[in-house]
Design an enzyme around this catalytic site. Sequence first.
Site, short mmCIF file in Angstrom:
data_model
loop_
_atom_site.label_atom_id
_atom_site.label_comp_id
_atom_site.label_asym_id
_atom_site.label_seq_id
_atom_site.Cartn_x
_atom_site.Cartn_y
_atom_site.Cartn_z
N ASP A 237 -7.96 3.84 0.86
CA ASP A 237 -7.10 4.27 1.95
C ASP A 237 -7.94 4.69 3.18
O ASP A 237 -8.72 5.63 3.08
CB ASP A 237 -6.28 5.46 1.43
CG ASP A 237 -5.32 6.00 2.46
OD1 ASP A 237 -5.27 5.47 3.58
OD2 ASP A 237 -4.62 6.96 2.09
N ARG B 254 -3.36 -0.65 5.38
CA ARG B 254 -3.96 -1.70 4.56
C ARG B 254 -3.07 -2.91 4.35
O ARG B 254 -3.51 -4.06 4.56
CB ARG B 254 -4.36 -1.14 3.18
CG ARG B 254 -5.50 -0.17 3.23
CD ARG B 254 -5.63 0.60 1.94
NE ARG B 254 -4.50 1.52 1.76
CZ ARG B 254 -4.28 2.27 0.68
NH1 ARG B 254 -5.13 2.20 -0.33
NH2 ARG B 254 -3.24 3.08 0.62
N CYS C 298 0.86 -1.19 0.00
CA CYS C 298 0.00 0.00 0.00
C CYS C 298 0.90 1.23 0.00
O CYS C 298 2.08 1.14 -0.34
CB CYS C 298 -0.99 -0.04 1.17
SG CYS C 298 -0.22 0.00 2.81
P1 4NP Z 1 -1.79 2.77 4.09
O1 4NP Z 1 -2.44 4.12 4.64
O2 4NP Z 1 -1.22 3.13 2.73
O3 4NP Z 1 -2.95 1.85 4.01
O4 4NP Z 1 -0.74 2.38 5.08
C1 4NP Z 1 -1.77 5.35 4.73
C2 4NP Z 1 -0.89 5.57 5.77
C3 4NP Z 1 -0.26 6.79 5.88
C4 4NP Z 1 -0.52 7.78 4.95
C5 4NP Z 1 -1.39 7.55 3.91
C6 4NP Z 1 -2.02 6.31 3.79
N1 4NP Z 1 0.11 9.05 5.09
O5 4NP Z 1 -0.28 9.97 4.34
O6 4NP Z 1 1.00 9.19 5.94
#
Ligand code: 4NP
Length: 165
Positions: A136, A25, A19
């Site tokens: 997300d 995720r 991800c």
């Molecule tokens: P992930 O979610 O891609 O599912 O781990 C996110 C975690 C952090 C961020 C964006 C999405 N961020 O902008 O820091």
Amino acid sequence: MPDLSHLRDRDELLITMVCLGNICRSPMAAAVLANRTADWKEPRILVDSAGTSNWHVGEGPNPPSKKTWEAAGYKFDHVASQITEARMKKSDLILVMDRSNHRNVLALTEDSDLHSKVHFLRDFDYTITGEREVPDPYSLPDSAFEEVLGMVERAIDGLLQELTR
Ligand code: 4NP
């Protein structure tokens, strides 16, 4: 549904969930996959996960994500890391959550053999048609994480069927 028949006779498979941040995720998907395949012997399933960004490298999972997978009965330890071309080479299957992950992973290499390992996790969910993305949930209410868990579980059900058919 992507065809994984070329992976069915292998002793061991390394499956890498990807991800953006590797804190919400992909660790949740790795938690579900690792728990569901813990007793698999042929093939033995090795589970990894990574982010396309380096923003959270070294951090543990986002607390609502971990809370959601633990409430569902999955036990899993996780430290965030970033995807690299070398990790793509080691992986047998690279499963991305959304289109931006897909684009960013493909951009790491021009090697078409590596590109062919990359699929959308939700393309293995045979209960849906069309929707390819795990959205997300970062900074959204707990319900968003619960929805992600359901999507991930249904997709992994299909993935495991595709690997054992
Ligand atoms: P992930 O979610 O891609 O599912 O781990 C996110 C975690 C952090 C961020 C964006 C999405 N961020 O902008 O820091």
